[in-house]
Motif scaffolding. Sequence first.
Motif, mmCIF file in Angstrom:
data_model
loop_
_atom_site.group_PDB
_atom_site.id
_atom_site.type_symbol
_atom_site.label_atom_id
_atom_site.label_comp_id
_atom_site.label_asym_id
_atom_site.label_seq_id
_atom_site.Cartn_x
_atom_site.Cartn_y
_atom_site.Cartn_z
ATOM 1 N N VAL A 187 -65.431 47.401 -58.300
ATOM 2 C CA VAL A 187 -64.956 47.927 -57.010
ATOM 3 C C VAL A 187 -64.914 46.756 -56.025
ATOM 4 C CG1 VAL A 187 -65.467 49.547 -55.135
ATOM 5 C CG2 VAL A 187 -66.025 50.149 -57.499
ATOM 6 N N PRO A 188 -63.889 46.706 -55.155
ATOM 7 C CA PRO A 188 -63.858 45.620 -54.164
ATOM 8 C C PRO A 188 -65.167 45.540 -53.381
ATOM 9 C CG PRO A 188 -61.795 46.828 -54.125
ATOM 10 C CD PRO A 188 -62.717 47.588 -55.038
ATOM 11 N N VAL A 189 -65.663 44.323 -53.211
ATOM 12 C CA VAL A 189 -66.930 44.134 -52.520
ATOM 13 C C VAL A 189 -66.872 44.682 -51.096
ATOM 14 C CG1 VAL A 189 -68.522 42.390 -51.616
ATOM 15 C CG2 VAL A 189 -67.631 42.156 -53.913
ATOM 16 N N SER A 190 -65.715 44.623 -50.471
ATOM 17 C CA SER A 190 -65.584 45.148 -49.106
ATOM 18 C C SER A 190 -65.895 46.643 -49.061
ATOM 19 C CB SER A 190 -64.174 44.890 -48.571
ATOM 20 O OG SER A 190 -63.202 45.516 -49.395
ATOM 21 N N GLN A 191 -65.501 47.376 -50.113
ATOM 22 C CA GLN A 191 -65.804 48.806 -50.156
ATOM 23 C C GLN A 191 -67.267 49.058 -50.499
ATOM 24 O OE1 GLN A 191 -63.748 51.277 -49.233
ATOM 25 N NE2 GLN A 191 -62.319 49.645 -48.666
ATOM 26 N N LEU A 192 -67.799 48.258 -51.407
ATOM 27 C CA LEU A 192 -69.222 48.403 -51.767
ATOM 28 C C LEU A 192 -70.131 48.103 -50.579
ATOM 29 C CD1 LEU A 192 -69.512 46.824 -55.333
ATOM 30 C CD2 LEU A 192 -69.771 49.233 -54.718
ATOM 31 N N SER A 193 -69.776 47.075 -49.811
ATOM 32 C CA SER A 193 -70.614 46.718 -48.661
ATOM 33 C C SER A 193 -70.565 47.815 -47.604
ATOM 34 C CB SER A 193 -70.178 45.377 -48.062
ATOM 35 O OG SER A 193 -68.880 45.459 -47.516
ATOM 36 N N ARG A 194 -69.391 48.394 -47.421
ATOM 37 C CA ARG A 194 -69.249 49.485 -46.438
ATOM 38 C C ARG A 194 -70.080 50.695 -46.861
ATOM 39 N NH1 ARG A 194 -64.793 50.081 -42.766
ATOM 40 N NH2 ARG A 194 -64.708 52.171 -41.879
ATOM 41 N N PHE A 195 -70.006 51.012 -48.156
ATOM 42 C CA PHE A 195 -70.795 52.130 -48.689
ATOM 43 C C PHE A 195 -72.291 51.856 -48.549
ATOM 44 C CE2 PHE A 195 -73.185 53.382 -52.569
ATOM 45 C CZ PHE A 195 -73.243 54.746 -52.352
ATOM 46 N N THR A 196 -72.716 50.646 -48.922
ATOM 47 C CA THR A 196 -74.132 50.275 -48.854
ATOM 48 C C THR A 196 -74.661 50.366 -47.431
ATOM 49 O OG1 THR A 196 -73.831 48.761 -50.723
ATOM 50 C CG2 THR A 196 -75.803 48.457 -49.367
ATOM 51 N N LEU A 197 -73.886 49.834 -46.501
ATOM 52 C CA LEU A 197 -74.308 49.843 -45.102
ATOM 53 C C LEU A 197 -74.404 51.265 -44.566
ATOM 54 C CD1 LEU A 197 -75.050 48.083 -42.704
ATOM 55 C CD2 LEU A 197 -72.625 47.921 -42.135
ATOM 56 N N SER A 198 -73.483 52.123 -44.964
ATOM 57 C CA SER A 198 -73.513 53.521 -44.517
ATOM 58 C C SER A 198 -74.764 54.229 -45.028
ATOM 59 C CB SER A 198 -72.262 54.260 -45.004
ATOM 60 O OG SER A 198 -71.092 53.712 -44.440
#
Length: 224
Positions: free
Chosen positions: A179-190
């Motif tokens: 999965v694109p890291v940008s999406q993973l980071s957004r999910f993780t931060l949420s």
Amino acid sequence: MSGELTERVERVRLAQVSSRLSVEERRAHLIEAAIGLAEKKGVAGVTTRDVAQAAGVSLGVVHYCFENKDALMTELVKALSMELRDSVDANESVWQEAGSGNTALRDLLRAGLELMWLNIEATPQRQLLTYETTTYALREGEQTPAKLAIAREQYNFNDSTVADILDHARDATGSTWRVPVSQLSRFTLSVIDGIVLRWLVDNDSESVRTQLDLLAQALAGHAD
């Protein structure tokens, strides 16, 4: 010594310290003063005059370093975010002894989350402040777009921090994200946002660590 006299002496001491600081050091000094005030009275209640008084400098010094309160608040949220980033980077051995494979990735992510959590758990007032800066920016942003930029800057910076951690973990374990890291980071931060906010409500650290286990496992499930 009376309270008023003690306060006056402290202001003189702060002014003497400030006069010896470089611009960057003075900015950091003012940001720390602003954080201390905001922790006590909330972001909305802090003025640049308050910051000047707390830091033991003139109002002109504050406006020399920061154009206005919004500029100061932007740097304040960056400083809070940097504290979390630094907490994850604090123990380099965690990254160096990671191993390889999906299990190693999960364990490494969990170790990184634990380092972050230890910082969060030790600074509850600062964590509350991060939510206050966001709601302050959103509430005021309707009339002043510059204030909305504070919240966006906060989340952009945090997204970047989490993305760096994910990339670091990927490289350390020889993994590949599906999965694109940008999406993973957004999910993780949420998820972390929700976990911390709930902890501020119920102070259940044991439950937090269970949630962090689940988060690390979920993230590792998106890697090969």
